[in-house]
Design a protein around this motif. Structure first.
Motif, PDB file in Angstrom:
ATOM      1  N   TYR A 198       4.811   9.764   0.982  1.00 43.47           N
ATOM      2  CA  TYR A 198       5.267   8.811   1.999  1.00 43.47           C
ATOM      3  C   TYR A 198       5.243   9.426   3.394  1.00 43.47           C
ATOM      4  CZ  TYR A 198       7.321   4.236   2.862  1.00 43.47           C
ATOM      5  OH  TYR A 198       7.507   2.937   3.242  1.00 43.47           O
TER       6      TYR A 198
ATOM      7  N   HIS B 154      12.190   8.972  -1.538  1.00 45.81           N
ATOM      8  CA  HIS B 154      10.800   8.540  -1.443  1.00 45.81           C
ATOM      9  C   HIS B 154       9.891   9.658  -1.957  1.00 45.81           C
ATOM     10  CE1 HIS B 154      12.503   5.396   0.991  1.00 45.81           C
ATOM     11  NE2 HIS B 154      11.330   4.907   1.312  1.00 45.81           N
TER      12      HIS B 154
ATOM     13  N   ARG C  87       0.820  -1.217   0.000  1.00 42.62           N
ATOM     14  CA  ARG C  87       0.000   0.000   0.000  1.00 42.62           C
ATOM     15  C   ARG C  87       0.852   1.265   0.000  1.00 42.62           C
ATOM     16  NH1 ARG C  87      -2.472  -0.644   5.217  1.00 42.62           N
ATOM     17  NH2 ARG C  87      -2.484   1.605   5.046  1.00 42.62           N
ATOM     18  N   GLU C  88       2.179   1.126  -0.081  1.00 41.08           N
ATOM     19  CA  GLU C  88       3.043   2.300  -0.114  1.00 41.08           C
ATOM     20  C   GLU C  88       2.677   3.162  -1.328  1.00 41.08           C
ATOM     21  OE1 GLU C  88       7.367   1.171   1.124  1.00 41.08           O
ATOM     22  OE2 GLU C  88       6.417  -0.547   0.129  1.00 41.08           O
ATOM     23  N   PRO C  89       2.787   4.493  -1.191  1.00 40.43           N
ATOM     24  CA  PRO C  89       2.459   5.346  -2.336  1.00 40.43           C
ATOM     25  C   PRO C  89       3.456   5.150  -3.474  1.00 40.43           C
ATOM     26  CG  PRO C  89       3.319   6.657  -0.504  1.00 40.43           C
ATOM     27  CD  PRO C  89       3.180   5.250  -0.004  1.00 40.43           C
TER      28      PRO C  89
ATOM     29  N   ASP D  68       2.877  10.577   4.967  1.00 45.06           N
ATOM     30  CA  ASP D  68       1.681  10.138   5.686  1.00 45.06           C
ATOM     31  C   ASP D  68       1.539   8.625   5.751  1.00 45.06           C
ATOM     32  OD1 ASP D  68       0.823  12.827   6.025  1.00 45.06           O
ATOM     33  OD2 ASP D  68       0.040  12.814   3.978  1.00 45.06           O
ATOM     34  N   PHE D  69       2.478   7.887   5.170  1.00 44.94           N
ATOM     35  CA  PHE D  69       2.321   6.431   5.104  1.00 44.94           C
ATOM     36  C   PHE D  69       2.495   5.780   6.466  1.00 44.94           C
ATOM     37  CE2 PHE D  69       4.083   2.130   4.677  1.00 44.94           C
ATOM     38  CZ  PHE D  69       2.983   1.512   4.098  1.00 44.94           C
ATOM     39  N   GLU D  70       1.494   5.007   6.847  1.00 41.88           N
ATOM     40  CA  GLU D  70       1.556   4.100   7.990  1.00 41.88           C
ATOM     41  C   GLU D  70       0.902   2.802   7.532  1.00 41.88           C
ATOM     42  OE1 GLU D  70       1.445   6.347  12.163  1.00 41.88           O
ATOM     43  OE2 GLU D  70      -0.494   6.358  11.158  1.00 41.88           O
TER      44      GLU D  70
ATOM     45  N   GLN E  78       9.775   8.087  10.906  1.00 46.77           N
ATOM     46  CA  GLN E  78       8.917   6.908  11.001  1.00 46.77           C
ATOM     47  C   GLN E  78       9.655   5.804  11.746  1.00 46.77           C
ATOM     48  OE1 GLN E  78       8.530   7.043   6.733  1.00 46.77           O
ATOM     49  NE2 GLN E  78       6.304   7.233   6.883  1.00 46.77           N
TER      50      GLN E  78
END
Length: 118
Positions: free
Chosen positions: A87, A83, A20-22, A89-91, A39
């Protein structure tokens, strides 16, 4: 003249059908000030990922021992691939078997002001 894609290494290491990573294919909205994100990444071993927005990418470093509140305590920071800004906001969980497989959570984020613009 063709310019190299700054996210080529990032995209080449990931299967976006599985993670689901952007993908970074959508342009990020322009930010008034450059952003940063820290992160926690529990992959092969737990570490912190430190990312600074520089232009259209997040320059990234892996910090195995994490940040320190003591300015005299130097910590190793290993450069990783750039990246996409999304990314920040990626969790979530990167599936095992994928590059960086494990859990990612946002520990801190915000803006920063460069000391120089050179």
């Amino acid at each position: 003249m063709v310019t190299e894609d700054p996210l080529r290494a990032y995209r080449g290491r990931r299967d976006f059908e599985r993670t689901r990573e952007p993908s970074g294919k959508a342009a990020a909205p322009a930010a008034a000030r450059p952003r940063f994100v820290v992160q926690i990444h529990d992959a092969r071993r737990m570490h912190f990922d430190f990312r600074l927005q520089v232009g259209d990418v997040l320059k990234s470093w892996s910090v195995p021992r994490g940040p320190s509140t003591d300015p005299g305590d130097k910590r190793l920071a290993v450069p990783t691939e750039d990246h996409p800004p999304a990314y920040e906001d990626f969790e979530g969980v990167i599936p095992q078997g994928e590059y960086g497989g494990g859990t990612v959570i946002v520990w801190d984020h915000g803006t920063y002001e460069p000391l120089s613009h050179d």
